[in-house]
Write a protein that holds these residues in place. Sequence first.
Motif, PDB file in Angstrom:
ATOM      1  N   CYS A   8      16.801 -23.610  38.417  1.00  0.00           N
ATOM      2  CA  CYS A   8      16.568 -25.017  38.630  1.00  0.00           C
ATOM      3  C   CYS A   8      15.580 -25.295  37.215  1.00  0.00           C
ATOM      4  CB  CYS A   8      15.396 -25.097  39.829  1.00  0.00           C
ATOM      5  SG  CYS A   8      13.765 -24.206  39.366  1.00  0.00           S
ATOM      6  N   ARG A   9      15.643 -26.859  37.229  1.00  0.00           N
ATOM      7  CA  ARG A   9      14.870 -27.154  35.896  1.00  0.00           C
ATOM      8  C   ARG A   9      14.249 -28.361  36.489  1.00  0.00           C
ATOM      9  NH1 ARG A   9      16.452 -23.108  34.119  1.00  0.00           N
ATOM     10  NH2 ARG A   9      17.507 -22.733  32.214  1.00  0.00           N
ATOM     11  N   ARG A  10      12.935 -28.558  35.921  1.00  0.00           N
ATOM     12  CA  ARG A  10      12.090 -29.276  36.468  1.00  0.00           C
ATOM     13  C   ARG A  10      11.847 -29.129  38.033  1.00  0.00           C
ATOM     14  NH1 ARG A  10      10.095 -33.049  33.539  1.00  0.00           N
ATOM     15  NH2 ARG A  10       9.597 -34.547  35.340  1.00  0.00           N
ATOM     16  N   CYS A  11      11.655 -28.015  38.226  1.00  0.00           N
ATOM     17  CA  CYS A  11      11.634 -27.342  39.605  1.00  0.00           C
ATOM     18  C   CYS A  11      10.678 -27.935  40.470  1.00  0.00           C
ATOM     19  CB  CYS A  11      11.212 -25.796  39.616  1.00  0.00           C
ATOM     20  SG  CYS A  11      12.553 -24.896  38.407  1.00  0.00           S
ATOM     21  N   GLY A  12      10.885 -28.655  41.672  1.00  0.00           N
ATOM     22  CA  GLY A  12      10.028 -28.930  42.536  1.00  0.00           C
ATOM     23  C   GLY A  12       9.629 -30.191  42.209  1.00  0.00           C
ATOM     24  N   GLN A  13      10.323 -31.066  41.141  1.00  0.00           N
ATOM     25  CA  GLN A  13       9.796 -32.268  40.611  1.00  0.00           C
ATOM     26  C   GLN A  13      10.639 -33.480  41.328  1.00  0.00           C
ATOM     27  OE1 GLN A  13       7.126 -33.056  38.852  1.00  0.00           O
ATOM     28  NE2 GLN A  13       6.556 -30.760  39.269  1.00  0.00           N
ATOM     29  N   PRO A  14      10.411 -34.649  41.593  1.00  0.00           N
ATOM     30  CA  PRO A  14      11.378 -35.586  42.091  1.00  0.00           C
ATOM     31  C   PRO A  14      12.699 -35.731  41.508  1.00  0.00           C
ATOM     32  CG  PRO A  14       9.080 -36.645  41.824  1.00  0.00           C
ATOM     33  CD  PRO A  14       9.241 -35.309  41.094  1.00  0.00           C
ATOM     34  N   ASP A  15      12.663 -35.292  39.995  1.00  0.00           N
ATOM     35  CA  ASP A  15      13.986 -35.504  39.253  1.00  0.00           C
ATOM     36  C   ASP A  15      14.611 -34.070  39.136  1.00  0.00           C
ATOM     37  OD1 ASP A  15      11.992 -34.739  37.564  1.00  0.00           O
ATOM     38  OD2 ASP A  15      12.748 -36.044  36.002  1.00  0.00           O
ATOM     39  N   MET A  16      14.200 -32.872  40.009  1.00  0.00           N
ATOM     40  CA  MET A  16      14.722 -31.548  39.628  1.00  0.00           C
ATOM     41  C   MET A  16      16.185 -31.577  39.651  1.00  0.00           C
ATOM     42  SD  MET A  16      14.153 -28.291  42.184  1.00  0.00           S
ATOM     43  CE  MET A  16      14.418 -29.338  43.750  1.00  0.00           C
ATOM     44  N   VAL A  17      16.736 -30.755  38.979  1.00  0.00           N
ATOM     45  CA  VAL A  17      18.110 -30.619  38.783  1.00  0.00           C
ATOM     46  C   VAL A  17      18.386 -28.984  38.925  1.00  0.00           C
ATOM     47  CG1 VAL A  17      20.283 -30.427  37.158  1.00  0.00           C
ATOM     48  CG2 VAL A  17      18.558 -32.353  36.940  1.00  0.00           C
ATOM     49  N   ALA A  18      19.294 -28.542  39.723  1.00  0.00           N
ATOM     50  CA  ALA A  18      19.381 -27.085  40.025  1.00  0.00           C
ATOM     51  C   ALA A  18      21.046 -26.578  39.847  1.00  0.00           C
ATOM     52  CB  ALA A  18      19.027 -26.613  41.570  1.00  0.00           C
ATOM     53  N   LEU A  19      21.354 -25.623  39.331  1.00  0.00           N
ATOM     54  CA  LEU A  19      22.525 -24.971  39.330  1.00  0.00           C
ATOM     55  C   LEU A  19      22.607 -23.977  40.443  1.00  0.00           C
ATOM     56  CD1 LEU A  19      25.387 -25.177  38.006  1.00  0.00           C
ATOM     57  CD2 LEU A  19      24.522 -23.287  36.477  1.00  0.00           C
ATOM     58  N   VAL A  20      23.521 -23.916  41.348  1.00  0.00           N
ATOM     59  CA  VAL A  20      23.745 -22.960  42.460  1.00  0.00           C
ATOM     60  C   VAL A  20      24.974 -22.004  42.238  1.00  0.00           C
ATOM     61  CG1 VAL A  20      23.740 -22.491  45.001  1.00  0.00           C
ATOM     62  CG2 VAL A  20      22.349 -24.294  43.993  1.00  0.00           C
ATOM     63  N   LEU A  21      24.655 -20.610  42.021  1.00  0.00           N
ATOM     64  CA  LEU A  21      25.936 -19.640  42.000  1.00  0.00           C
ATOM     65  C   LEU A  21      26.171 -19.316  43.418  1.00  0.00           C
ATOM     66  CD1 LEU A  21      28.087 -17.887  40.656  1.00  0.00           C
ATOM     67  CD2 LEU A  21      26.196 -16.248  40.217  1.00  0.00           C
ATOM     68  N   SER A  22      27.119 -19.632  43.929  1.00  0.00           N
ATOM     69  CA  SER A  22      27.287 -19.307  45.359  1.00  0.00           C
ATOM     70  C   SER A  22      28.481 -18.300  45.460  1.00  0.00           C
ATOM     71  CB  SER A  22      27.628 -20.668  46.342  1.00  0.00           C
ATOM     72  OG  SER A  22      28.200 -20.222  47.570  1.00  0.00           O
TER      73      SER A  22
END
Length: 658
Positions: free
Chosen positions: A344-358
């Motif tokens: 995650c980037r800007r983790c936990g913030q309203p504008d958080m972005v995350a990359l999920v490796l599934s």
Amino acid sequence: MTRLMCYATLALSLLGASAQAAPPPAALFFRAPDIAEAVLSPSGRQLAFTTARDAGRVGLVVLDLDSGKATRAAQYSAADVIQVQWVNEQRLVYSVLDVSAGSASADGYPGLFAIDADGTDMLPLVQRDGSRGGELGWRKLKALHPNHGLLRVPAQRDGEAADEVLMVRNDGALTPLWLNTRTGDTRPVPGDVPENAVRLMPDSRGELRAALTLRGGRLAALWRAPGRGDWQRLYEIGEFDRPPFQIEGFDDQGQLFVSHHPGDGAAAVLSRYDFERRAPEPKPLLVTPGFDFEGDVVVDSHGAALGVQFVTDAESTHWFHPALKALQKEADTPLPERVNRIQCRRCGQPDMVALVLSYSDHDPGQLWLYRAQPQGGSRWSQAGRVRNDVRPADMAAMYFERITARDGADLPVWVTRRADADGPLPAVVLVHGGPWVRGGVWSWRAEAQFLASRGYVVIEPEFRGSLGFGEAHYRAGFKQWGQAMQNDVADALKWAQAEGIASDKACIAGASYGGYSALMGLVNDPGLYRCGAAWLAVTDLELLLKGPRWVNDDTGRKMRKFRMPEMIGDLDKDAAMIVANSPVKQAARIQAPLLLAYGEADRRVPLVHGERLQKAMREAGQEPTWVTYRSEGHGFAALRNRVDFAQRLEAFLAQHLK
């Protein structure tokens, strides 16, 4: 994964499976992935990933997530890009290797380079080799000597655009320094650096927080609290003594996380360190029953600990932060029975972005992008697949069992088997190398999947001596090469046969220590295996322990003097045991067909190990199948060699098991 969870996966696979006219080609399993690394920029607006797709070599691509524009930032005709990190929103650093030249070349200096996200202003920072020309573009006198390595890329906070990274120079002593990725200029790190440091550990801002020092055979762990200039000693032990704990991570507020064994022979747990008691806190932070703690503390750009990513039979994450807990649940719900690793980037913030490796045992992985504030449409979108040409429905299931060895000891075992297989299958007992490592984690694994695609059930025991399953399991392997460790391998196959998983047709195979075990399996249990395949295999324990001067290997003098006598055997006190468990001394007892393969430039297990066994078997009237690869070291890296060996192994197994 547990067997119960795997049954659900098997059922889903059966629903989607289609009849195969022929198994996939070997290259499908062993070629470079379509996406090898993927890293979000500090803001989460850009995604950097490495790929060989449509280029032949692994290059660096930067994707603007707002516009969808992709830029091939770095691409070489004679090198592959690895270890990509963002320095700031515009600048990245990476290293390179020439994988196609073989593992002997890949063991060299990977160098360090910086480049802008749009592919401009490339600057060599650390020399890759002695050259100063060619497409890697050395700038004269600017690139640092190869004895410099990247220690940390400091986390970027809002409004920052620092261009420096933290490096370390190793010229007999470790010296940290700051390196500007735009100019190549360096400056010293302020404050005291511990003398005789052998490891330096900085926090997210690049401030040295912990260190290991070695002097006069004494190993010490040191700690420097935030805002302090002095170093506090956490422990001091003999160089080869067991430490009271291992440093696993820390946050910028001064919390120290350590793993330790709470009792004799117990599995390691994760705890916070109590500086007043000078010991780990009595109540563990994370316990993984039946497994040693193995994982990483996840820290955000502000240096706060968000959670812990760890491994049991499969990877998982324990989040401290409620927003990340909720995001994990949101990812796991539509992607069940998979590992969903969040970056995650800007983790936990309203504008958080995350990359999920599934990923799963059937699927090498999918990348999903989560944006809490999307420009339009869904917050979730698929960003790519790790291997586009792998069809999950055609892949095998991998599951984990704990069985009982002949002496009553616990024995973990991995089984990989196609979902559409019916009844007992011919077996390949695949023994991991090391041996003091962990062999498997639930995931898609090329070697086991390749063998399963050829109609075999793959049995992989975590024999005693393997790491990750408690201190007692690890220490039970001391001085047991060819003995109790080998019995565990045989017991795993016998269990699989008794369970109706494996037929009475079996071969034993492995690399490095696994190759040694394959040879000793043919020596100790000739009625159990119809053939053996050993590559990069130790064959002569006396040669391994003694290391004559004319043998060009990379086993350290201290390892031979202080650790090998305890863990493998003493040349004098255990002379009879060493002879009895050296394949080269027992070559006449190897009667089953044998495939031997080596890298001619191997410095971990030099080629002479194979040559001695080949000669001994020839003298005993049993000629092994023999292959060597000129450019390879301890592992086959070049795709042509990986595919060639896989095809040779496939033909060899088919000849003796089908």
